[in-house]
Design an enzyme around this catalytic site. Structure first.
Site, mmCIF file in Angstrom:
data_model
loop_
_atom_site.group_PDB
_atom_site.id
_atom_site.type_symbol
_atom_site.label_atom_id
_atom_site.label_comp_id
_atom_site.label_asym_id
_atom_site.label_seq_id
_atom_site.Cartn_x
_atom_site.Cartn_y
_atom_site.Cartn_z
ATOM 1 N N GLN A 95 0.827 -1.198 0.000
ATOM 2 C CA GLN A 95 0.000 0.000 0.000
ATOM 3 C C GLN A 95 0.867 1.256 0.000
ATOM 4 O O GLN A 95 0.342 2.367 -0.117
ATOM 5 C CB GLN A 95 -0.897 0.009 1.242
ATOM 6 C CG GLN A 95 -1.853 -1.168 1.318
ATOM 7 C CD GLN A 95 -2.547 -1.236 2.666
ATOM 8 O OE1 GLN A 95 -3.537 -0.551 2.892
ATOM 9 N NE2 GLN A 95 -2.022 -2.049 3.566
ATOM 10 N N ASN A 96 2.166 1.078 0.146
ATOM 11 C CA ASN A 96 3.074 2.211 0.247
ATOM 12 C C ASN A 96 3.375 2.792 -1.124
ATOM 13 O O ASN A 96 3.455 2.074 -2.119
ATOM 14 C CB ASN A 96 4.368 1.787 0.933
ATOM 15 C CG ASN A 96 4.137 1.319 2.355
ATOM 16 O OD1 ASN A 96 3.102 1.619 2.951
ATOM 17 N ND2 ASN A 96 5.087 0.580 2.906
ATOM 18 N N HIS A 113 -1.534 1.448 -4.396
ATOM 19 C CA HIS A 113 -1.928 2.843 -4.190
ATOM 20 C C HIS A 113 -1.068 3.817 -4.998
ATOM 21 O O HIS A 113 -1.076 5.011 -4.727
ATOM 22 C CB HIS A 113 -1.876 3.202 -2.699
ATOM 23 C CG HIS A 113 -2.938 2.515 -1.899
ATOM 24 N ND1 HIS A 113 -2.878 2.384 -0.533
ATOM 25 C CD2 HIS A 113 -4.099 1.920 -2.283
ATOM 26 C CE1 HIS A 113 -3.958 1.734 -0.105
ATOM 27 N NE2 HIS A 113 -4.697 1.432 -1.151
ATOM 28 N N THR A 181 0.419 -2.961 8.636
ATOM 29 C CA THR A 181 -0.805 -2.350 8.121
ATOM 30 C C THR A 181 -1.762 -2.022 9.265
ATOM 31 O O THR A 181 -1.755 -2.678 10.307
ATOM 32 C CB THR A 181 -1.516 -3.265 7.113
ATOM 33 O OG1 THR A 181 -2.059 -4.403 7.801
ATOM 34 C CG2 THR A 181 -0.558 -3.744 6.036
#
Length: 238
Positions: A95-96, A113, A181
């Site tokens: 997600q980074n 993302h 997370t």
């Protein structure tokens, strides 16, 4: 020592980069506690005040470039390489938006993302690498229009990237590992439940329990630079 698992799905979040000096988002003192995401991380915010949004992401890009991979990033890279050598596979989904996994030695990394080091033209859709600041006066290298460049980031209200590839990799996994997370951002927060439905063993490696910690078969808590290398060493991938 556990036997190596040939097909591993790893999901990483901001916690894995925290020890590299990049802040998390939803913890006390995190990025969204200091900045209003509705003014900085939505298509509407960009339309209303593009200069402020670009300044914010230019600042984040410079911070990311100044950061260095930590032992957790490097341990994941080793595990990915050794899993491949053993005839298995480690699918690394993050997600980074930083590039610390890549600079830590990882091969294929799926950024659901988006990526800080890329820009995208809102006019023609062309995406390209961008390490320097993004400015409104800069033309798109593909269509030559100006005032159309934005960070190639998934903002609030936008669809995450690569969802089909992520779902396909999850269905093939034997082990699901969530690292750093919050367990509160969907669709990523739903992957642990999806893995359990598929009969896949689930593990959480985190500084503290996430919002969905109850979905994991195994949990290990502590700094990522300690728990991540130790976890993969236990599977013979250290």
């Amino acid at each position: 020592m556990a036997s190596p698992v040939p097909r591993i799905f790893v999901l990483t979040g901001a916690g894995i980069s925290a020890e590299s000096g990049l802040g998390t988002f939803r913890d006390r003192g995190g990025l969204w506690a200091r900045f209003d995401p509705m003014r900085l991380a939505t298509p509407e915010a960009f339309a209303a005040d593009p200069d402020t949004v670009l300044d914010f992401y230019n600042w984040r890009r410079r911070n990311a470039l100044a950061a260095e991979p930590n032992p957790a990033h490097r341990a994941l890279a080793r595990a990915q390489a050794r899993a491949a050598e053993a005839g298995g596979h480690l699918f690394l989904c993050t997600q980074n938006v930083d590039d610390l996994h890549e600079r830590g030695g990882a091969g294929a990394v799926v950024h659901m993302h988006g990526e800080l080091l890329k820009a995208r033209c809102t006019g023609c859709g062309h995406a390209f690498g961008r390490r320097d600041d993004i400015l409104r006066a800069q033309p798109c290298p593909h269509c030559a229009r100006t005032g159309t460049l934005r960070p190639d980031i998934v903002w609030f209200g936008e669809m995450p990237m690569h969802l089909e590839a992520i779902d396909a990799a999850l269905t093939r996994a034997d082990l699901f590992v969530s690292i750093g997370t919050s367990g509160s951002v969907y669709p990523a927060a739903g992957y642990a439940a999806q893995a359990r439905t598929l009969g896949i063993r689930t593990c959480e490696l985190n500084l503290e329990p996430s919002d969905n910690a109850g979905l994991f078969d195994e949990t290990r808590y502590g700094p990522a630079s300690e728990v991540v290398p130790a976890f993969f060493a236990g599977y013979g991938l250290g």
